[in-house]
Design an enzyme around this catalytic site. Structure first.
Site, mmCIF file in Angstrom:
data_model
loop_
_atom_site.group_PDB
_atom_site.id
_atom_site.type_symbol
_atom_site.label_atom_id
_atom_site.label_comp_id
_atom_site.label_asym_id
_atom_site.label_seq_id
_atom_site.Cartn_x
_atom_site.Cartn_y
_atom_site.Cartn_z
ATOM 1 N N GLU A 192 52.901 28.515 42.353
ATOM 2 C CA GLU A 192 52.173 27.472 43.081
ATOM 3 C C GLU A 192 52.955 26.161 43.123
ATOM 4 O OE1 GLU A 192 48.429 27.827 41.017
ATOM 5 O OE2 GLU A 192 48.089 29.775 41.959
ATOM 6 N N GLU A 249 54.857 37.332 37.509
ATOM 7 C CA GLU A 249 53.635 37.209 38.300
ATOM 8 C C GLU A 249 53.952 37.452 39.770
ATOM 9 O OE1 GLU A 249 50.614 34.407 36.241
ATOM 10 O OE2 GLU A 249 52.013 33.158 37.324
ATOM 11 N N GLY A 277 45.462 35.279 41.914
ATOM 12 C CA GLY A 277 44.261 34.645 42.441
ATOM 13 C C GLY A 277 43.344 35.581 43.201
ATOM 14 N N HIS A 324 55.985 27.974 38.088
ATOM 15 C CA HIS A 324 54.857 28.757 38.613
ATOM 16 C C HIS A 324 54.977 28.842 40.135
ATOM 17 C CE1 HIS A 324 50.802 29.987 39.667
ATOM 18 N NE2 HIS A 324 50.684 30.413 38.421
ATOM 19 N N ASN A 362 46.094 29.727 32.060
ATOM 20 C CA ASN A 362 46.565 28.673 32.962
ATOM 21 C C ASN A 362 45.359 28.146 33.730
ATOM 22 O OD1 ASN A 362 47.739 27.088 34.905
ATOM 23 N ND2 ASN A 362 48.737 28.769 35.999
ATOM 24 N N TRP A 363 44.894 26.966 33.329
ATOM 25 C CA TRP A 363 43.669 26.430 33.943
ATOM 26 C C TRP A 363 43.926 25.858 35.342
ATOM 27 C CZ3 TRP A 363 40.649 23.271 29.639
ATOM 28 C CH2 TRP A 363 40.155 24.178 28.693
ATOM 29 N N LYS A 364 45.201 25.707 35.707
ATOM 30 C CA LYS A 364 45.541 25.108 37.010
ATOM 31 C C LYS A 364 44.867 23.731 37.117
ATOM 32 C CE LYS A 364 46.388 29.689 38.654
ATOM 33 N NZ LYS A 364 46.583 30.580 39.771
ATOM 34 N N SER A 373 45.751 38.228 38.652
ATOM 35 C CA SER A 373 44.431 38.867 38.713
ATOM 36 C C SER A 373 44.091 39.696 37.469
ATOM 37 C CB SER A 373 44.308 39.726 39.971
ATOM 38 O OG SER A 373 44.432 38.908 41.118
HETATM 39 P P1 PGA Z 1 45.077 34.596 38.356
HETATM 40 O O1 PGA Z 1 46.250 33.510 38.196
HETATM 41 O O2 PGA Z 1 44.861 35.210 36.998
HETATM 42 O O3 PGA Z 1 43.886 33.799 38.824
HETATM 43 O O4 PGA Z 1 45.556 35.584 39.342
HETATM 44 C C1 PGA Z 1 47.390 33.779 37.442
HETATM 45 C C2 PGA Z 1 48.354 32.633 37.526
HETATM 46 O O5 PGA Z 1 48.483 32.030 38.616
HETATM 47 O O6 PGA Z 1 49.011 32.295 36.530
#
Ligand code: PGA
Length: 270
Positions: A114, A182, A188, A112, A25-27, A230
């Protein structure tokens, strides 16, 4: 037997038993198309001989078209990070599942944390899931508690979030859904903040039990359950083996080609 993932040679939507998912997931990175192409090309080139993994890269939607064109025979699939629940219409700023499909994507991350933190509800996620399935794409449905408490309130939270997010998914479609667990508190950060493999195992069994209560054990067994939060190359082996999950959803480390390659390599050899 653990469920595995969609692979070449299996019919579309057959989750075969051999492969594990590695989803990046490149966000909202990187900031230019040139960088996106460079990153994607490195991942694609390193993936070629990894027969035991299903690698999916989910870039920002503006790059889907270009990356779809170069994904070629390299074996890396493309996914989006969201899709709206309508086909078309006056929905400024939104993108439909059918638009995404026509760019060559096969997966869509939905719900997600976020996005949920910006106000997306499980009801909206479920509408998106239905639309994505209707377009023949696979939804990667994200769930995860914000915090834990010793009373186990997070278990009820996960049950509600999951069942509401997949509400309306029919029995015949549930095997096309990927669940990404998650825990929000683990996203993150660094590997030492990730959930322990033992706890991941408990949660993956719990999530399968919820699916089993809704769809029956047999169908529930075919739904891949991934862990995200993470993940890096130092812990991924334990997450897969001791955590008992069917793959990982990787954020930060999916934008570091060498590290992402290591993660793929390790999972491929598990
Ligand atoms: P992260 O993000 O690996 O940087 O913790 C995971 C995600 O938000 O899908």
């Amino acid at each position: 037997m653990l469920p595995g993932v969609l692979i070449q040679g299996c019919s579309r939507y057959t989750f075969c038993m051999q492969k594990k998912f590695v989803i990046g997931n490149w966000k909202m990175y990187p900031s230019t198309l040139r960088e996106a192409k460079e990153l994607f090309t490195k991942i694609r080139n390193s993936q070629r001989s990894k027969k035991n993994t299903e690698v999916v890269v989910c870039p920002p939607s503006v790059y889907l078209s270009d990356l779809g064109k170069i994904s070629g025979k390299g074996g890396v699939r493309i996914g989006a990070q969201d899709a709206f629940w309508e086909y078309e219409g006056s929905y400024t700023g939104n993108i439909s599942a059918s638009m995404i499909k026509h760019l060559g994507a096969e997966y869509v991350i939905l719900g997600h944390s976020e996005r949920r933190v910006l106000g997306e509800t499980s009801e909206q996620v479920s509408m998106k899931v239905s639309k994505v399935l209707k377009e023949g794409l696979s939804p990667i449905v994200c769930i995860g508690e914000r915090e834990r408490d010793s009373e186990g309130a997070h278990l009820g939270y996960i049950e509600n979030e999951l069942s509401e997010s997949i509400k309306g998914v029919r029995r015949k479609d549930i095997s096309k859904v990927v669940i990404a667990y998650e825990p929000v508190w683990a996203i993150g950060k660094s590997a030492k903040n990730a959930m322990s493999p033992e706890d991941i195992r408990v949660m993956s069994i719990y999530i399968r039990k919820i699916l089993s209560n809704i769809y029956g054990r047999k169908l529930a067994e075919n739904v891949p359950i991934l862990y995200g939060g993470s993940v890096d190359s130092t812990i991924v082996r334990d997450i897969i083996i001791d955590g008992g999950v069917d793959g990982v959803l990787v954020g930060k480390q999916s934008r570091r080609p060498d590290e992402f390659q290591k993660i793929i390599e390790i999972i491929n050899n598990v």
